[in-house]
Scaffold this motif. Sequence first.
Motif, short mmCIF file in Angstrom:
data_model
loop_
_atom_site.label_atom_id
_atom_site.label_comp_id
_atom_site.label_asym_id
_atom_site.label_seq_id
_atom_site.Cartn_x
_atom_site.Cartn_y
_atom_site.Cartn_z
N UNK A 223 0.61 -1.10 0.05
CA UNK A 223 0.47 0.18 -0.02
C UNK A 223 0.82 1.35 0.00
N UNK A 224 0.57 1.90 -0.74
CA UNK A 224 1.24 3.27 -1.11
C UNK A 224 1.18 4.57 0.62
N UNK A 225 2.48 5.00 1.11
CA UNK A 225 2.49 5.44 2.52
C UNK A 225 1.58 6.65 1.91
N UNK A 226 0.88 7.03 3.74
CA UNK A 226 0.13 8.16 3.80
C UNK A 226 -0.33 8.98 4.59
N UNK A 227 0.02 10.01 4.93
CA UNK A 227 -0.63 10.19 6.49
C UNK A 227 -2.26 10.39 6.31
N UNK A 228 -2.25 11.17 7.60
CA UNK A 228 -3.96 11.01 7.69
C UNK A 228 -4.20 12.08 8.32
N UNK A 229 -5.56 13.28 8.04
CA UNK A 229 -6.44 14.28 9.20
C UNK A 229 -7.26 13.09 10.28
N UNK A 230 -7.02 14.06 11.16
CA UNK A 230 -8.37 13.17 11.68
C UNK A 230 -8.97 14.33 12.76
N UNK A 231 -10.68 14.44 12.74
CA UNK A 231 -11.61 15.00 13.12
C UNK A 231 -10.84 14.24 14.50
N UNK A 232 -10.44 15.69 15.75
CA UNK A 232 -11.62 15.30 17.15
C UNK A 232 -12.41 15.66 17.60
N UNK A 233 -13.65 15.73 16.68
CA UNK A 233 -15.03 15.78 17.27
C UNK A 233 -15.79 14.28 16.94
N UNK A 234 -15.75 13.90 15.60
CA UNK A 234 -16.84 12.99 15.26
C UNK A 234 -15.69 11.68 14.99
N UNK A 235 -14.42 11.79 14.71
CA UNK A 235 -13.27 10.48 14.71
C UNK A 235 -13.75 10.46 13.24
N UNK A 236 -13.60 10.93 12.57
CA UNK A 236 -13.66 10.65 11.23
C UNK A 236 -12.47 11.79 10.23
N UNK A 237 -11.60 10.29 10.31
CA UNK A 237 -10.05 10.46 9.15
C UNK A 237 -10.08 10.79 8.13
N UNK A 238 -9.15 11.01 6.78
CA UNK A 238 -8.93 11.41 5.81
C UNK A 238 -7.67 10.83 5.63
N UNK A 239 -7.33 9.94 4.77
CA UNK A 239 -6.49 9.26 3.97
C UNK A 239 -5.63 10.51 3.34
N UNK A 240 -3.94 10.78 3.49
CA UNK A 240 -3.71 11.80 2.42
C UNK A 240 -2.72 11.55 1.89
N UNK A 241 -2.35 11.88 0.26
CA UNK A 241 -0.59 11.39 -0.35
C UNK A 241 -0.39 11.87 -0.89
N UNK A 242 0.40 13.04 -0.11
CA UNK A 242 0.99 14.35 -0.81
C UNK A 242 2.64 13.64 -0.82
N UNK A 243 2.57 13.70 -2.58
CA UNK A 243 4.93 13.94 -3.00
C UNK A 243 5.24 14.61 -2.10
#
Length: 142
Positions: free
Chosen positions: A89-109
């Motif tokens: 799997x390609x390396x990715x980082x995370x944006x994490x909402x502290x209120x609802x717990x939703x997270x977004x996987x981010x791929x950024x060269x």
Amino acid sequence: MRKEFEIFDEFIRSKALRHTPQREKILDVFLSTERHVSAEELYKLVKRKFQGIGYTTVYRTMKLFSECGLCGEIDFGDGVARFEHKYGHEHHDHLICVKCGKFIEVISPGIERLQDKLADRYRFTPIKHKLEIFGLCSKCAR
């Protein structure tokens, strides 16, 4: 998926650990989900398919998967360790909402290049890294 079993088998042998059917079954279930799962969630999935495998076995096995590079461990700020596929799997980082717990996987060269530049500037040899940005998702920020 067979490659993951080979990697795990080689790792087990290198550590002089026993190869058990339970570990293989846990790996099979883990690889069949693409979610970020806690040991508890994975235990429930394993239990549905294979009776007789305990929570402790699942937890310890996930630690082994992490050690051999098949999965990564992440905490979304709620104190629960979750595991995600790493191998293939390609390396990715995370944006994490502290209120609802939703997270977004981010791929950024661009972020990866910046990290490499920082390491070069300080003559630092990175082995691994992770970036987790905690904040509010667009829905919770309203």
